[in-house]
Design an enzyme around this catalytic site. Structure first.
Site, short mmCIF file in Angstrom:
data_model
loop_
_atom_site.label_atom_id
_atom_site.label_comp_id
_atom_site.label_asym_id
_atom_site.label_seq_id
_atom_site.Cartn_x
_atom_site.Cartn_y
_atom_site.Cartn_z
CB CYS A 150 88.04 47.00 38.27
SG CYS A 150 88.32 45.99 39.71
CB CYS B 50 85.40 46.08 41.31
SG CYS B 50 86.95 46.92 41.58
CG HIS C 174 59.84 47.61 46.74
ND1 HIS C 174 61.16 47.80 46.42
CD2 HIS C 174 59.44 48.72 47.37
CE1 HIS C 174 61.54 48.99 46.85
NE2 HIS C 174 60.51 49.58 47.44
CE LYS D 250 63.57 36.35 45.24
NZ LYS D 250 64.79 37.06 44.87
CG HIS D 251 58.04 37.00 53.80
ND1 HIS D 251 57.06 36.29 54.41
CD2 HIS D 251 58.06 38.21 54.40
CE1 HIS D 251 56.49 37.04 55.35
NE2 HIS D 251 57.09 38.21 55.36
CD1 TRP E 240 59.73 33.95 61.28
CD2 TRP E 240 59.50 32.56 59.55
NE1 TRP E 240 58.74 33.06 61.60
CE2 TRP E 240 58.59 32.18 60.55
CE3 TRP E 240 59.54 31.81 58.36
CZ2 TRP E 240 57.72 31.11 60.39
CZ3 TRP E 240 58.69 30.75 58.21
CH2 TRP E 240 57.78 30.41 59.23
P1 FAD Z 1 55.16 39.90 57.88
O1 FAD Z 1 56.38 40.24 57.11
O2 FAD Z 1 53.87 40.37 57.34
O3 FAD Z 1 55.12 38.32 58.03
C1 FAD Z 1 53.98 37.63 58.54
C2 FAD Z 1 54.43 36.36 59.21
O4 FAD Z 1 55.01 35.49 58.26
C3 FAD Z 1 55.51 36.55 60.26
O5 FAD Z 1 54.94 36.88 61.49
C4 FAD Z 1 56.18 35.19 60.28
O6 FAD Z 1 55.46 34.29 61.10
C5 FAD Z 1 56.07 34.74 58.84
N1 FAD Z 1 57.28 34.98 58.06
C6 FAD Z 1 58.15 36.01 58.16
N2 FAD Z 1 59.11 35.89 57.24
C7 FAD Z 1 58.85 34.78 56.54
C8 FAD Z 1 59.50 34.13 55.47
N3 FAD Z 1 60.63 34.59 54.95
N4 FAD Z 1 58.95 32.99 54.98
C9 FAD Z 1 57.81 32.48 55.50
N5 FAD Z 1 57.16 33.05 56.52
C10 FAD Z 1 57.67 34.19 57.04
N6 FAD Z 1 55.73 46.98 53.60
C11 FAD Z 1 56.50 48.07 53.36
O7 FAD Z 1 56.60 48.94 54.23
N7 FAD Z 1 57.17 48.19 52.17
C12 FAD Z 1 57.09 47.25 51.19
O8 FAD Z 1 57.69 47.40 50.11
C13 FAD Z 1 56.28 46.10 51.41
N8 FAD Z 1 56.12 45.15 50.45
C14 FAD Z 1 55.24 44.12 50.65
C15 FAD Z 1 55.01 43.18 49.64
C16 FAD Z 1 54.09 42.16 49.82
C17 FAD Z 1 53.86 41.17 48.71
C18 FAD Z 1 53.36 42.06 51.03
C19 FAD Z 1 52.34 40.98 51.23
C20 FAD Z 1 53.59 42.97 52.05
C21 FAD Z 1 54.52 44.01 51.87
N9 FAD Z 1 54.77 44.95 52.88
C22 FAD Z 1 55.59 46.01 52.65
C23 FAD Z 1 54.23 44.73 54.24
C24 FAD Z 1 55.27 44.04 55.09
O9 FAD Z 1 56.00 43.05 54.37
C25 FAD Z 1 54.66 43.32 56.28
O10 FAD Z 1 53.67 42.46 55.83
C26 FAD Z 1 54.07 44.26 57.31
O11 FAD Z 1 55.03 45.24 57.68
C27 FAD Z 1 53.64 43.47 58.57
O12 FAD Z 1 54.79 42.83 59.10
P2 FAD Z 1 54.74 41.64 60.11
O13 FAD Z 1 55.67 41.94 61.24
O14 FAD Z 1 53.36 41.34 60.49
O15 FAD Z 1 55.37 40.36 59.35
#
Ligand code: FAD
Length: 528
Positions: A42, A45, A437, A462-463, A485
């Site tokens: 659809c 949808c 991922h 993406k973060h 963030w």
């Molecule tokens: P983090 O996510 O590590 O962020 C670090 C700091 O970056 C934050 O404290 C903030 O100051 C800043 N920040 C936050 N968001 C943003 C943004 N959007 N743009 C810019 N700066 C920002 N963990 C899993 O469990 N599963 C996964 O699939 C997974 N995939 C990952 C893929 C990659 C490429 C990386 C590097 C890490 C991945 N991790 C994954 C780990 C997870 O994303 C975090 O790094 C981890 O859980 C620590 O989180 P944290 O609270 O320190 O913040």
């Protein structure tokens, strides 16, 4: 059928239901449900799916009270269930109250307006339609608080905060904020009506909506947010010191909850400023990457060697580090480029980094010292946090210094940093699932990045996608809940609400990222 499976995917914040799961999911559930019965052929949808997905993301934090589902009636295995539930048109929105009985077919929402905000308000109404007896177990009260109960809080110490949203009768902000905070502990949110003179006069509230906060220590005062909107109220409350996300994983992992052993970690707690980046985190991350993560590889050859060389190129040219560290990286790069080898034993690299360069005073810290990446327990945050930070710094530096990669293999490529990160993550990053991922996200859209500025925003977007997926997961540090963030306290101008939905002002985000991840914003504090 390929498309049918694709309209909603596992990573979307919706529950994908089918003939085999619908009844057991929505009947006698502790939460209410709103399910869209759609058909993948659809057209409407298909066009509507981004709205539904956005809605589900927007109310993800409400899921202990009400959940969003989808069921594809065009899928062969769902023919029978759609017939049984008398679904005649697509999409049909059915809702089920919590504790619905076994013969319940749900109630159909027949409104013509399917805009996100309207459906979100419908969800609030569905919740309020419950009686005391069938009220969803984890849903807090949504009606206005009694003024006596609120005023009794004044000057009293308490175990937790109480936030009060004062609003007009037809406003949904208060109830939305109450639901946004359901997965958080350390705070109760209540609402009151602006017509409640006892409250507005005593608390001196003259405009609505307004928020008022009672602190655990007995003090109280108006809550000062840049914009009086749902997103700003909720973000502010989630960030209050002591407010934490509840552990939602079904099995409590002792490693990931604050326990006695962690108090020791908390004792060494380093105070830091969330609006800064710390050199100690970046250097600790580089140390771990070079001496631990990569050192698990005996030799580097082929794709691995390319990934490593690109990585060293990018950091040597772009990392705004301290002199001995930058020199060390540059020397490593020179060494790598001067060696036309197909294969390098990693021990040779370690020898260079640990011994040879040290003699000339080139030195990278040999222990980890996390500051803004420190976790509330040993197993949380740390290295992956530093890696994200490093790559944000590198994309921001590349945008600021477009010629930095001149005369290298990566020159004139707007995706240079992103593709290098991609290769590093998929080839070396110890968390393999994370790599998968990330690769999926990269495959989908990294190639559309056309400028160095876009690269900065791509990584940010993406973060945030990763943050959203991981909110409430076991790997989340309860003291540092995953948020979108930068939060409004860091960048008020990055946020806006349009038709009740939070939207990013990307031009402002761009400006903010370049400043936040600039050399000038890196603090040397705690780097030894
Ligand atoms: P983090 O996510 O590590 O962020 C670090 C700091 O970056 C934050 O404290 C903030 O100051 C800043 N920040 C936050 N968001 C943003 C943004 N959007 N743009 C810019 N700066 C920002 N963990 C899993 O469990 N599963 C996964 O699939 C997974 N995939 C990952 C893929 C990659 C490429 C990386 C590097 C890490 C991945 N991790 C994954 C780990 C997870 O994303 C975090 O790094 C981890 O859980 C620590 O989180 P944290 O609270 O320190 O913040």
């Amino acid at each position: 059928p390929g498309r049918a499976a694709r309209l909603y995917v596992e990573d979307d914040p919706v529950a994908i239901l089918g003939g085999d799961t619908l009844k057991q999911t929505v009947r006698n559930s502790s939460t209410a449900w709103l399910v869209q019965f759609y058909s993948s052929w659809c057209g409407h949808c298909i066009q509507y799916s981004p709205t539904w997905r956005a809605l589900a993301g927007d109310v993800k934090d409400w899921e202990l009270a009400i959940r969003i589902g989808v069921l594809d009636c065009a899928h062969e295995r769902n023919f029978d269930i759609c017939k049984e539930f008398e679904i005649h048109f697509y999409p049909t929105f059915r809702y089920f109250k919590a504790h619905a009985s076994v013969d319940e077919l749900g109630k159909t929402y027949r409104g013509a307006n399917r805009e996100l905000q309207t459906v979100r308000q419908l969800m609030v109404n569905i919740l309020q339609n419950h009686t005391r007896q069938d009220w969803p177990v984890h849903c807090p009260p949504l009606g206005p608080a009694r003024s006596d109960d609120i005023l009794a809080l004044m000057g009293k110490t308490a175990e937790q905060y109480t936030a009060l949203i004062v609003e007009d009768e037809d406003s949904y902000v208060g109830r939305e904020v109450i639901l946004d905070l359901v997965p958080y502990r350390g705070l109760t949110v209540r609402r009151a009506l602006s017509s409640d003179k006892a409250i507005t006069e005593k608390l001196r509230i003259s405009t609505a909506p307004a928020a008022y906060l009672f602190y655990p220590n007995g003090s109280h005062g108006a809550l000062d947010v840049p914009k009086r909107q749902r997103f700003f109220f909720s973000s502010f409350l989630k960030l209050l010191p002591g407010v934490r996300r509840k552990q939602t994983a079904s099995v409590q992992d002792p490693v990931h909850t604050l326990n006695k052993g962690d108090e020791a970690t908390m004792k060494d707690w380093k105070e830091f400023d969330r609006s800064k980046v710390y050199m100690a985190d970046l250097e600790s991350g580089l140390h771990y990457l070079l001496r631990v993560e990569l050192a698990s590889h005996h030799t580097l050859e082929g794709e691995e060697l390319v990934a490593f060389k690109d990585f060293v190129t990018v950091v040597a040219k772009l990392f705004p580090g301290r002199q001995p560290v930058v020199k060390l990286l540059e020397t490593l790069l020179e060494w790598l480029t001067s060696l036309p080898l197909e294969k390098i034993p990693y021990d040779a690299i370690l020898d260079l980094v640990n011994n040879k360069m040290r003699i000339s005073g080139l030195y990278l810290t040999d222990h980890v010292q996390w500051v803004s990446c420190q976790g509330s327990s040993m197993t949380l945050r740390g290295y992956p946090c530093s890696l994200w930070t490093l790559f944000h710094i590198l994309t921001a530096q590349a945008a600021q210094r477009p010629d930095a990669l001149a005369n290298t293999a990566l020159e004139d490529d707007p995706q240079a940093v992103l593709q290098t990160m991609r290769r590093y993550i998929t080839t070396f990053f110890g968390c393999q699932e994370c790599g998968k991922h990330f690769e999926a996200m990269a495959k989908e859209s990294m190639n559309s990045v056309k400028s160095l500025d876009e690269a900065v925003l791509w990584l940010w977007r993406k973060h945030n996608q990763v943050n959203s997926r991981l909110a409430g997961a076991m790997s989340e540090d309860p003291v540092f809940p995953k948020t979108q963030w930068p939060t409004p306290d860091l960048c008020p101008t990055c946020h806006e609400e349009q038709n009740g939905l939070h939207v990013w002002k990307e031009d402002m985000v761009q400006v903010f990222l370049k400043k936040h991840y600039s050399a000038a914003n890196i603090s040397p504090k705690y780097s030894s």
